[in-house]
Scaffold this active site. Structure first.
Site, mmCIF file in Angstrom:
data_model
loop_
_atom_site.group_PDB
_atom_site.id
_atom_site.type_symbol
_atom_site.label_atom_id
_atom_site.label_comp_id
_atom_site.label_asym_id
_atom_site.label_seq_id
_atom_site.Cartn_x
_atom_site.Cartn_y
_atom_site.Cartn_z
ATOM 1 C CG ASP A 46 -2.021 1.002 1.179
ATOM 2 O OD1 ASP A 46 -1.750 2.187 0.882
ATOM 3 O OD2 ASP A 46 -3.162 0.621 1.437
ATOM 4 C CG HIS B 212 -8.491 -2.173 -2.304
ATOM 5 N ND1 HIS B 212 -9.472 -1.401 -2.887
ATOM 6 C CD2 HIS B 212 -8.075 -1.485 -1.209
ATOM 7 C CE1 HIS B 212 -9.645 -0.292 -2.169
ATOM 8 N NE2 HIS B 212 -8.814 -0.331 -1.145
ATOM 9 C CG LEU B 213 -7.628 -8.777 1.796
ATOM 10 C CD1 LEU B 213 -8.866 -8.837 2.672
ATOM 11 C CD2 LEU B 213 -7.038 -10.157 1.592
ATOM 12 C CG HIS B 214 -6.890 -2.502 3.275
ATOM 13 N ND1 HIS B 214 -6.014 -1.485 2.983
ATOM 14 C CD2 HIS B 214 -8.088 -2.139 2.768
ATOM 15 C CE1 HIS B 214 -6.664 -0.534 2.328
ATOM 16 N NE2 HIS B 214 -7.922 -0.908 2.185
#
Length: 144
Positions: free
Chosen positions: A38, A105-107
């Site tokens: 990120d 989107h996966l954090h």
């Protein structure tokens, strides 16, 4: 037959990453997903896992996306386990309109216990706009 991409997808920064149109370092990838850091990390280790196909957000998920979300979780865990202990992580999605990029989107964050106060507000267990990865629950919540 229209085989072109929509202008929304062409403008999507995550679609650009998925299509190798940026210099983003890809940490893991397969035919369906990719993982990268990120650019505004909320933890020491903060990765994003995206699908190569454009899905706007977690509210767009359907029953047939359960396996995709499970694979996203697996890739997020795989990326994190290379750099930390998996006992102190957060995996989840922001609920619109609180997602910064309109592409699912996966954090994947770690160590969760060491996230700063602002990060706890965005990604922590008390956040009202961050939901953890529970694929069946994501789909069930959408039905309500």
């Amino acid at each position: 037959m229209n085989t072109g991409r929509s202008s929304e997808e062409e403008d999507c920064p995550f679609c650009q990453i998925a299509n190798n149109q940026t210099d983003t370092e890809i940490l893991e990838s397969d035919d369906e997903l990719l993982c990268f850091r990120d650019v505004k990390p909320g933890a020491v280790h903060h990765f994003l896992v995206i699908s190569r196909i454009h899905i706007d957000n977690c509210k767009c998920l359907k029953q047939n996306h359960i396996a995709l979300v499970e694979r996203m979780e697996k890739m997020g865990r795989s990326a994190l386990e290379k750099v930390c202990d998996l006992k102190d992580i957060r995996l989840g999605f922001h609920i619109p309109p609180f997602s910064s990029v309109p592409h699912l989107h996966l954090h994947a964050l770690a160590p969760a216990s060491q996230m700063a106060f602002k990060s706890q507000l965005r990604y922590g267990p008390q956040s009202h706009w961050f939901i953890t990865v529970k694929p069946y629950q994501l789909v069930e919540n959408r039905k309500k």
